[in-house]
Motif scaffolding. Sequence first.
Motif, mmCIF file in Angstrom:
data_model
loop_
_atom_site.group_PDB
_atom_site.id
_atom_site.type_symbol
_atom_site.label_atom_id
_atom_site.label_comp_id
_atom_site.label_asym_id
_atom_site.label_seq_id
_atom_site.Cartn_x
_atom_site.Cartn_y
_atom_site.Cartn_z
ATOM 1 N N PHE A 1 19.460 5.482 -10.907
ATOM 2 C CA PHE A 1 18.669 6.336 -10.021
ATOM 3 C C PHE A 1 19.618 7.303 -9.331
ATOM 4 C CE2 PHE A 1 17.235 7.433 -5.819
ATOM 5 C CZ PHE A 1 15.864 7.607 -5.904
ATOM 6 N N THR A 2 19.328 8.599 -9.441
ATOM 7 C CA THR A 2 20.192 9.606 -8.832
ATOM 8 C C THR A 2 19.362 10.575 -8.005
ATOM 9 O OG1 THR A 2 21.703 9.487 -10.719
ATOM 10 C CG2 THR A 2 21.922 11.390 -9.262
ATOM 11 N N LEU A 3 19.747 10.749 -6.748
ATOM 12 C CA LEU A 3 19.073 11.698 -5.871
ATOM 13 C C LEU A 3 20.054 12.823 -5.556
ATOM 14 C CD1 LEU A 3 16.868 10.870 -2.785
ATOM 15 C CD2 LEU A 3 18.420 12.822 -2.817
ATOM 16 N N ALA A 4 19.704 14.039 -5.981
ATOM 17 C CA ALA A 4 20.557 15.201 -5.746
ATOM 18 C C ALA A 4 19.964 16.042 -4.616
ATOM 19 C CB ALA A 4 20.656 16.052 -7.011
ATOM 20 N N PRO A 5 20.764 16.405 -3.613
ATOM 21 C CA PRO A 5 20.247 17.235 -2.524
ATOM 22 C C PRO A 5 20.062 18.677 -2.970
ATOM 23 C CG PRO A 5 22.589 16.830 -2.228
ATOM 24 C CD PRO A 5 22.162 16.011 -3.414
ATOM 25 N N SER A 6 19.141 19.375 -2.348
ATOM 26 C CA SER A 6 18.874 20.765 -2.720
ATOM 27 C C SER A 6 20.034 21.675 -2.354
ATOM 28 C CB SER A 6 17.598 21.255 -2.027
ATOM 29 O OG SER A 6 17.708 21.142 -0.617
ATOM 30 N N SER A 7 20.909 21.212 -1.465
ATOM 31 C CA SER A 7 22.052 22.022 -1.061
ATOM 32 C C SER A 7 23.163 22.017 -2.095
ATOM 33 C CB SER A 7 22.607 21.504 0.276
ATOM 34 O OG SER A 7 22.995 20.141 0.161
ATOM 35 N N GLY A 8 23.044 21.174 -3.118
ATOM 36 C CA GLY A 8 24.054 21.105 -4.161
ATOM 37 C C GLY A 8 25.151 20.104 -3.844
ATOM 38 N N GLY A 9 26.196 20.100 -4.682
ATOM 39 C CA GLY A 9 27.284 19.157 -4.483
ATOM 40 C C GLY A 9 26.992 17.820 -5.129
ATOM 41 N N LYS A 10 27.807 16.811 -4.797
ATOM 42 C CA LYS A 10 27.656 15.490 -5.395
ATOM 43 C C LYS A 10 26.357 14.842 -4.959
ATOM 44 C CE LYS A 10 30.102 12.075 -3.870
ATOM 45 N NZ LYS A 10 31.222 11.202 -3.412
ATOM 46 N N ALA A 11 25.919 13.872 -5.748
ATOM 47 C CA ALA A 11 24.676 13.176 -5.445
ATOM 48 C C ALA A 11 24.754 12.499 -4.086
ATOM 49 C CB ALA A 11 24.379 12.139 -6.525
ATOM 50 N N ALA A 12 23.661 12.522 -3.355
ATOM 51 C CA ALA A 12 23.605 11.838 -2.070
ATOM 52 C C ALA A 12 23.327 10.361 -2.280
ATOM 53 C CB ALA A 12 22.525 12.456 -1.193
ATOM 54 N N VAL A 13 22.504 10.042 -3.273
ATOM 55 C CA VAL A 13 22.166 8.667 -3.614
ATOM 56 C C VAL A 13 22.202 8.543 -5.125
ATOM 57 C CG1 VAL A 13 20.411 6.848 -3.493
ATOM 58 C CG2 VAL A 13 20.661 8.457 -1.606
ATOM 59 N N THR B 1 21.951 15.834 8.448
ATOM 60 C CA THR B 1 22.640 15.099 7.401
ATOM 61 C C THR B 1 22.311 15.827 6.103
ATOM 62 O OG1 THR B 1 20.849 13.567 6.763
ATOM 63 C CG2 THR B 1 22.198 12.957 8.669
ATOM 64 N N ARG B 2 22.772 15.306 4.984
ATOM 65 C CA ARG B 2 22.488 15.976 3.714
ATOM 66 C C ARG B 2 21.028 15.794 3.300
ATOM 67 N NH1 ARG B 2 26.186 14.510 -0.964
ATOM 68 N NH2 ARG B 2 25.648 16.595 -1.697
ATOM 69 N N LEU B 3 20.333 14.803 3.852
ATOM 70 C CA LEU B 3 18.953 14.555 3.452
ATOM 71 C C LEU B 3 17.956 14.668 4.597
ATOM 72 C CD1 LEU B 3 19.164 11.561 0.949
ATOM 73 C CD2 LEU B 3 19.034 14.004 0.460
ATOM 74 N N VAL B 4 18.266 14.066 5.736
ATOM 75 C CA VAL B 4 17.313 14.026 6.845
ATOM 76 C C VAL B 4 17.841 14.848 8.012
ATOM 77 C CG1 VAL B 4 16.076 12.553 8.472
ATOM 78 C CG2 VAL B 4 16.517 11.742 6.141
ATOM 79 N N ASN B 5 17.005 15.737 8.530
ATOM 80 C CA ASN B 5 17.351 16.546 9.691
ATOM 81 C C ASN B 5 16.387 16.255 10.830
ATOM 82 O OD1 ASN B 5 19.470 17.866 8.360
ATOM 83 N ND2 ASN B 5 18.068 19.381 7.481
ATOM 84 N N ALA B 6 16.892 16.372 12.047
ATOM 85 C CA ALA B 6 16.054 16.111 13.221
ATOM 86 C C ALA B 6 16.298 17.187 14.268
ATOM 87 C CB ALA B 6 16.358 14.730 13.802
ATOM 88 N N LEU B 7 15.228 17.661 14.872
ATOM 89 C CA LEU B 7 15.285 18.663 15.937
ATOM 90 C C LEU B 7 14.750 18.038 17.218
ATOM 91 C CD1 LEU B 7 15.506 21.502 17.197
ATOM 92 C CD2 LEU B 7 13.249 22.011 16.190
ATOM 93 N N MET B 8 15.581 17.995 18.248
ATOM 94 C CA MET B 8 15.148 17.509 19.560
ATOM 95 C C MET B 8 15.043 18.708 20.493
ATOM 96 S SD MET B 8 16.816 14.646 22.129
ATOM 97 C CE MET B 8 16.284 13.287 21.102
ATOM 98 N N THR B 9 13.827 18.985 20.947
ATOM 99 C CA THR B 9 13.623 20.144 21.810
ATOM 100 C C THR B 9 13.981 19.808 23.253
ATOM 101 O OG1 THR B 9 11.309 19.616 22.326
ATOM 102 C CG2 THR B 9 11.742 20.871 20.300
ATOM 103 N N ASP B 10 14.251 20.850 24.017
ATOM 104 C CA ASP B 10 14.639 20.646 25.418
ATOM 105 C C ASP B 10 13.487 20.113 26.258
ATOM 106 O OD1 ASP B 10 17.143 21.550 24.787
ATOM 107 O OD2 ASP B 10 16.813 23.604 25.501
ATOM 108 N N ASP B 11 12.248 20.246 25.767
ATOM 109 C CA ASP B 11 11.115 19.730 26.533
ATOM 110 C C ASP B 11 10.662 18.357 26.040
ATOM 111 O OD1 ASP B 11 10.034 20.489 24.138
ATOM 112 O OD2 ASP B 11 8.379 21.658 24.979
ATOM 113 N N GLY B 12 11.536 17.674 25.275
ATOM 114 C CA GLY B 12 11.274 16.272 24.975
ATOM 115 C C GLY B 12 10.423 15.979 23.764
ATOM 116 N N LYS B 13 10.559 16.763 22.702
ATOM 117 C CA LYS B 13 9.862 16.473 21.460
ATOM 118 C C LYS B 13 10.894 16.353 20.338
ATOM 119 C CE LYS B 13 5.652 18.970 22.754
ATOM 120 N NZ LYS B 13 6.145 19.406 24.082
#
Length: 421
Positions: free
Chosen positions: A253-265, A390-402
Amino acid sequence: MAPNDSAETNGEATGTVVGRRKAARYIVPLAVAGVAAATIGLVPALADSGDPDLPEITAQELIEKIAASDEEQLSGTVKVSTDLGIPSLGGLAGSFAQGAGVGSGSDGASASPDAKLMELASGTHTLRVAVDGEDKQRLSVLGEGSEYSLVHNGDDIWGYDSESNEVYHAQAEGKARAGGKAADHKAAPGTPKQFADEALAAVGDTTSVTVDGTAQVAGRDAYKLVIKPKQSGSTIGSITVAVDASTGVPLKFTLAPSSGGKAAVDAGFTKVDFAKPDASSFSFTPPKGAKVTEADEAKAGAEKKGAEKKGAADKGAADKAQKDLGALEGFKGANVIGEGWTAVAKIEIPGGAGLPTQGSDGAPEQALQFLDAFGDKVTGDFGSGTLFKTRLVNALMTDDGKVYVGAVTKDALVKAADTAK
């Protein structure tokens, strides 16, 4: 080589696959902490060679072949490696485990799978697996001069850490193996079958599935099934599953990120044998002098510690803790923005507070510098906030707590926040 074949999947086909897919019988049941799913993979060195000539097969036929696979006996070696662009979780795993009550060292639970298998979430590891039906499985994680083994034999589950000479023991009751009460002991991560099942369960209208030629994995002929998002904005570029042409068992099983480079998983076998493993593979007796911790004892000890801490707190602190606990219930009701590969979860932080800033009470400058080093300041119609990547999961924390989180790019995350605003 089988020619490329494309299949536009739909809900009906997906239902058929999910309905027919059998349980991953040869994966060790265990209690694992929730690690973003799929953070384990194979170093492909020596795993792939050749381009075997196999009969043509469609994507739907290959999916059905995986679903119909009923191999219950195998043994082999899996080499795992993960590159998510985050620091190693090895040291953190022990801290998380202690916080959850499984402890380590003198607490007698360094052999608990909760802590040990979380280490597979990063770095490179070699595993040995052996399976003989639903009631007999063994998974060993090989280290430098040490080994961690997890053995399921009938009603018993044993975890053994040779480095600390500690043993963890749990009962795998009948209900557990049938998916009942002891469902705490879930399928172990680390095998291609487990990853393939999760990937195929997500196949739907937003996904394209193709057969992209053939390969040899661990000396066996295989078809390559490629799963890709149709939508733009996902951090996942493609998932490739090498499927054994004879048995239908996923071998890699190989998971390649859309950003390119080596496999993430990238997860797969370097050696595999479908013959019945020797019965001794599933026998376990605690070594002389080893400290044995029963799962029930470990849980009771953790609950006792929690009760003692609570009893030591004054009434005002206890009331505040109860209030905070009630506020945390808000985390359970996450809203989902979008669908498919670009779905984003929106979570409201209790109290509506974002990250601490310069001048915030109780926010040391060193801590703020640490957060700034890992996050990027972003702005949009939603306001402003900090993006953690990260190469797969991104998170946005807003200044108003979301918090907005998903396997999507920065632009897609900001767009979701703007839409929700």
